[in-house]
Enzyme design. Structure first.
Site, PDB file in Angstrom:
ATOM      1  N   TYR A 139     -11.605  37.972 -33.375  1.00  0.00           N
ATOM      2  CA  TYR A 139     -12.169  36.680 -33.713  1.00  0.00           C
ATOM      3  C   TYR A 139     -13.565  36.942 -34.272  1.00  0.00           C
ATOM      4  CZ  TYR A 139     -13.628  31.769 -32.804  1.00  0.00           C
ATOM      5  OH  TYR A 139     -14.084  30.482 -32.899  1.00  0.00           O
ATOM      6  N   LYS A 167      -8.932  36.211 -36.850  1.00  0.00           N
ATOM      7  CA  LYS A 167      -9.364  34.869 -37.211  1.00  0.00           C
ATOM      8  C   LYS A 167     -10.786  34.990 -37.736  1.00  0.00           C
ATOM      9  CE  LYS A 167     -10.899  30.370 -35.683  1.00  0.00           C
ATOM     10  NZ  LYS A 167     -11.409  29.535 -34.571  1.00  0.00           N
TER      11      LYS A 167
END
Length: 311
Positions: A139, A167
């Site tokens: 992330y 992400k």
């Protein structure tokens, strides 16, 4: 070029965590949020991300969130769970808890609070992946953890099988483009954008999907956007994205100077879900405040302009 067959694609919203007025997990509301997202056609759920207030929740409340989401989802789509902690051992502890509670994958940031070197970030992800039997996604959210996950770090980890996806919420579109180009040779590696205002552009650049916080409010819209991009109907994708950009104005409802960007954004998402009849209160984790009546009226106007129903 290697044919792409990423493990995950589509729209995977970071699920908000509804709370009761005394700060406990509002289980019925969370179940309704999951149902709302599944009805919208999402392809996965991201529990305990930034939009899920993970940094504010005690480990016990985090566990409860995982239990409610995995139970309500009942295997209909994969559940990715954040193991977002300051240091490696803490992240491993949360990753193992998520694994034991039925997660399908774990999402981790770089270490934070401590000053961290790229070699330590590399080791951080390798140690987490070695400690569990689930796929690990990175992330990239430098605004929160103060370290940027560059393609030069992520792509070797993906090539070594450490990372199954990323992400990217960095807002660095040039870096994202370089990541997407590098991922062309990594057929199963999933590249997601968390930059919810430019999903159409990121799909054109090579994203496999999106993880939009605003998707809690309008999952149907983000799914329509994704589907239009996949079929190459860029005019339809742009039109849907333009509508969602206007809807994102809800994050401006909080009176300037009275709330952090986090509180303004999450408060807007929760207030919109309250207006839509999906959650019971727009309560926020301390020290954030809930949005008031006047701010709620502004969000209601945005929902009306976006064509979204409310109770």
């Amino acid at each position: 070029m290697t044919a792409r067959n990423p493990r995950w694609t589509g729209v995977i919203p970071p699920v908000v965590t509804p709370l009761t007025t005394d700060g406990e997990i509002d289980r019925p509301s969370l179940e309704r949020v999951v149902g709302h997202l599944l009805d919208g056609g999402v392809s996965g759920l991201f529990a305990l991300g930034s939009s899920g207030e993970t940094a504010y929740l005690t480990p016990g409340r985090q566990d409860e969130v995982i239990k409610v989401i995995t139970s309500a989802c009942a295997g209909q789509v994969p559940v990715l769970v954040g193991a977002i902690e300051t240091t490696t051992d803490r992240a491993i502890e949360r990753a193992r808890a998520a694994e034991g509670l039925g997660a399908d994958a774990v999402v981790a940031t770089a270490p934070f609070y401590t000053r961290t070197h790229p070699t330590e970030i590399d080791r951080h992800f390798r140690d987490i992946a070695a400690a569990i039997d689930l796929p690990v996604l990175a992330y990239d959210v430098p605004v929160c953890v103060h370290s940027k996950l560059d393609p030069e770090l992520l792509l070797p980890l993906a090539a070594d099988g450490v990372l199954a996806g990323v992400k990217d919420s960095s807002g660095d579109d040039g870096s994202f483009r370089r990541l997407a180009i590098g991922a062309r040779e990594l057929p199963e590696f999933s590249v997601f954008t968390g930059h919810e205002l430019v999903v159409d552009a990121m799909m054109l650049a090579g994203a496999d999907g999106s993880v939009p916080g605003l998707g809690n409010v309008d999952p149907h819209g983000y799914v329509r956007l994704h589907e239009a991009a996949v079929r190459g109907d860029w005019a339809a994708a742009r039109a849907e994205q333009d509508r969602l950009v206007a809807l994102f104005d809800i994050v401006r409802a909080a009176r300037p100077g009275t709330a952090s960007a986090t509180a303004a954004g999450l408060g807007a998402f929760k207030t919109a879900l309250l207006l839509r009849g999906i959650i019971g209160t727009n309560a926020m984790s301390a020290p954030m405040r809930r949005l008031d009546v006047a701010e709620t009226a502004g969000i209601a106007a945005c929902l009306d302009r976006a064509g979204l129903s409310r109770v």
